[in-house]
Scaffold this motif. Structure first.
Motif, short mmCIF file in Angstrom:
data_model
loop_
_atom_site.label_atom_id
_atom_site.label_comp_id
_atom_site.label_asym_id
_atom_site.label_seq_id
_atom_site.Cartn_x
_atom_site.Cartn_y
_atom_site.Cartn_z
N ARG A 263 16.17 120.91 43.78
CA ARG A 263 17.31 120.25 44.45
C ARG A 263 18.55 121.14 44.41
N ARG A 276 19.36 120.09 55.91
CA ARG A 276 19.05 119.86 54.50
C ARG A 276 18.23 118.58 54.34
N THR A 280 14.25 118.15 52.71
CA THR A 280 14.15 117.43 51.45
C THR A 280 12.79 116.74 51.35
#
Length: 497
Positions: A263, A276, A280
């Motif tokens: 992360r 982003r 993820t």
């Protein structure tokens, strides 16, 4: 055509084939032949020549314990250096003298009357061997996406494992299908050269920073002068990977340690919020292969790169159509869609006792005792077989364990002519129940991945540490096997016990 006799026949001259050939030679066993379909040793490191190809296991650990290499140019070696290393090892230990190149095996059948394997190659040659050791690996057969139209595309298209080095990317619109371990290495190369790159992502991978560095000449000289430093370096990496492997199974409490790193790596990359979010992962870390890269995220942040998360529905003559109905016009397609890791031995036909095929024995999923032996297939010992891959750590350590086990089996067979070893079905079943039970409690059953076959069974991964596997393969337990007697070599045949 003349039948070529040998005591041990090894199929494949990659890391696994070289490991077992060297182990046998070091033990004084020289009646060995290695069949290799290509024209050189190296396996996946010979085939995968795409830009940026390299290993995500530290070099000191991704090498044989009996052949340390103080000349690695960097901590994480690239493909040319790994291939050169394998060639040096093969020359140093005389493996090249054993290999017959351009010999693709098409079939192998065991004859209980003679206790030997009859092996045929695509060029019509025939071999007879007492012991058969397939070392074809899990990552040798490229997989293309099962979508319509792949053959209709009019521009250049190829799999990353079959890289077209004549393809010119400058000024071209390039599609990349897949975001696995190969793609994270070659996408930055394409981003620097192509007019545009469209990356089609099915699921976002977890990406850790690659703690890479170049080894200086002074550092390499020190390693050569003090071999103990190489062992300490290797030991440090091994202990860390043992910890990581255990975190994916028993020590799940520590897995957030790795999640936090991924992360942070994603957060510190120059990505806009929407991108982003696309990058993820939405599944548990470790369920799919964790990747390592320092330049993948920056490449995706480039204005010439687009990440598409809608599923690929079809390939057209001029591009790629996604499930949302959008058509993406491209000039080149690169498939980074991995390998048929669950299809052990590929198209090779293998028949054991009563002519039963290995495909039939594995119709409900590949399995083997210790990942090495299969009931009904005497004197067959697999390298890199079912449930011997790793979620963390070096496969080379596993291969050395298997090679030592094969060495002990060959030694026993050499001292007991007229016999063969067939692992007992109950022993294999007991092993398989244990492995699958441990996997059921691990991270590898939490999502779909190439570790699992079409039925969802995890057939690739070993659920323990490499040290445990080394311990459990250290001794050839004769009680695990049915010892068969070869009738043709005995005047008074006795029943197998």
């Amino acid at each position: 055509m003349e039948i070529i006799d040998t005591d041990v026949l090894v199929i494949g001259a990659g890391f696994g084939g070289i490991a077992v050939a060297v182990e046998l030679r070091r033990a004084g066993i020289h009646d060995v032949v290695v069949l290799e379909a290509a024209d050189d040793v190296g396996g996946v490191w010979r085939e995968n020549t795409y830009p940026g190809a390299g290993c995500d296991v530290p070099s000191p650990l991704y090498s044989f314990s009996f052949a340390p290499n103080p000349a690695w140019p960097r901590r994480y070696a690239l493909q040319p250096d790994i291939l050169a290393y394998l060639r040096r090892v093969a020359r140093r230990f005389g493996v090249y003298n054993l290999v017959r190149f351009r010999s693709e095996v098409t079939s192998a059948e065991f004859d209980a009357e003679t206790g030997r394997w009859s092996v045929r190659t695509s060029d019509g040659a025939e071999y007879s061997a007492r012991v058969l050791v397939p070392a074809t690996g899990q990552l040798s057969r490229p997989v293309y996406p099962s979508v319509p139209g792949t053959a209709t595309f009019t521009g250049p298209s190829f799999h990353s494992a079959r890289w077209d080095h004549d393809c010119e990317f400058s000024g071209k619109r390039v599609a990349v299908v897949g975001t696995g371990a190969s793609a994270v290495q070659f996408v930055p190369h394409l981003a620097r050269r192509a007019k545009s790159v469209t990356v089609f992502q099915r699921t976002a991978p977890y990406v850790l920073p690659k703690r890479d560095r170049v080894y200086t000449e002074r550092g390499r000289a020190l390693l050569r002068a003090v071999p103990l430093l190489q062992k300490i370096d290797r030991l440090g990496f091994w202990l860390y990977t043992e910890f990581a492997q255990q975190c994916l199974t028993k020590w799940r409490l520590f897995s957030p340690f790795f999640t936090i790193q991924t992360r942070r790596h994603l957060r510190r990359s120059p990505l806009d919020p929407k991108l982003r979010e696309k990058l993820t992962p939405n599944y548990q870390l470790g369920c799919k292969r964790v990747l390592f890269s320092n330049d993948y995220y920056p490449a995706l942040a480039s204005s010439t790169v687009d990440v598409v998360t809608s599923e690929v529905a079809a390939v057209t003559p001029t591009g790629v159509r996604t499930a949302d109905g959008e058509h993406h016009e491209v000039d080149v397609i690169v498939y980074g869609t991995g390998f048929a890791a669950t299809e052990f031995l590929g198209s090779m036909t293998v028949r054991g006792l009563a002519s039963r095929s290995l495909a039939d024995a594995w119709r409900d999923g590949a399995r083997a005792h210790l990942g090495i032996t299969v009931p009904g297939f005497p004197n067959l010992f697999l390298m890199y077989g079912p449930n011997t891959n790793l979620g963390g750590g070096s496969i080379v350590h596993m291969l050395e364990s298997q090679a030592r086990y094969v060495r002990e089996a060959v030694r026993w067979l050499s001292s007991h002519p007229g016999h063969y070893l067939d692992v007992r079905p109950e022993v294999e079943r007991r092993w398989d129940r244990e492995v699958q039970s441990r996997l059921a409690r691990s991270v590898w059953t939490r999502c779909r991945s190439w570790y699992r076959d079409a039925n969802g069974r995890v057939v690739s991964i070993w659920p323990g540490r490499t040290s445990e596997y080394r311990r459990r393969t250290r001794t050839l337990r004769l009680s695990d096997f049915r010892v068969g007697r070869v009738p043709s070599l005995s005047a008074t045949p006795e029943p197998a016990r």
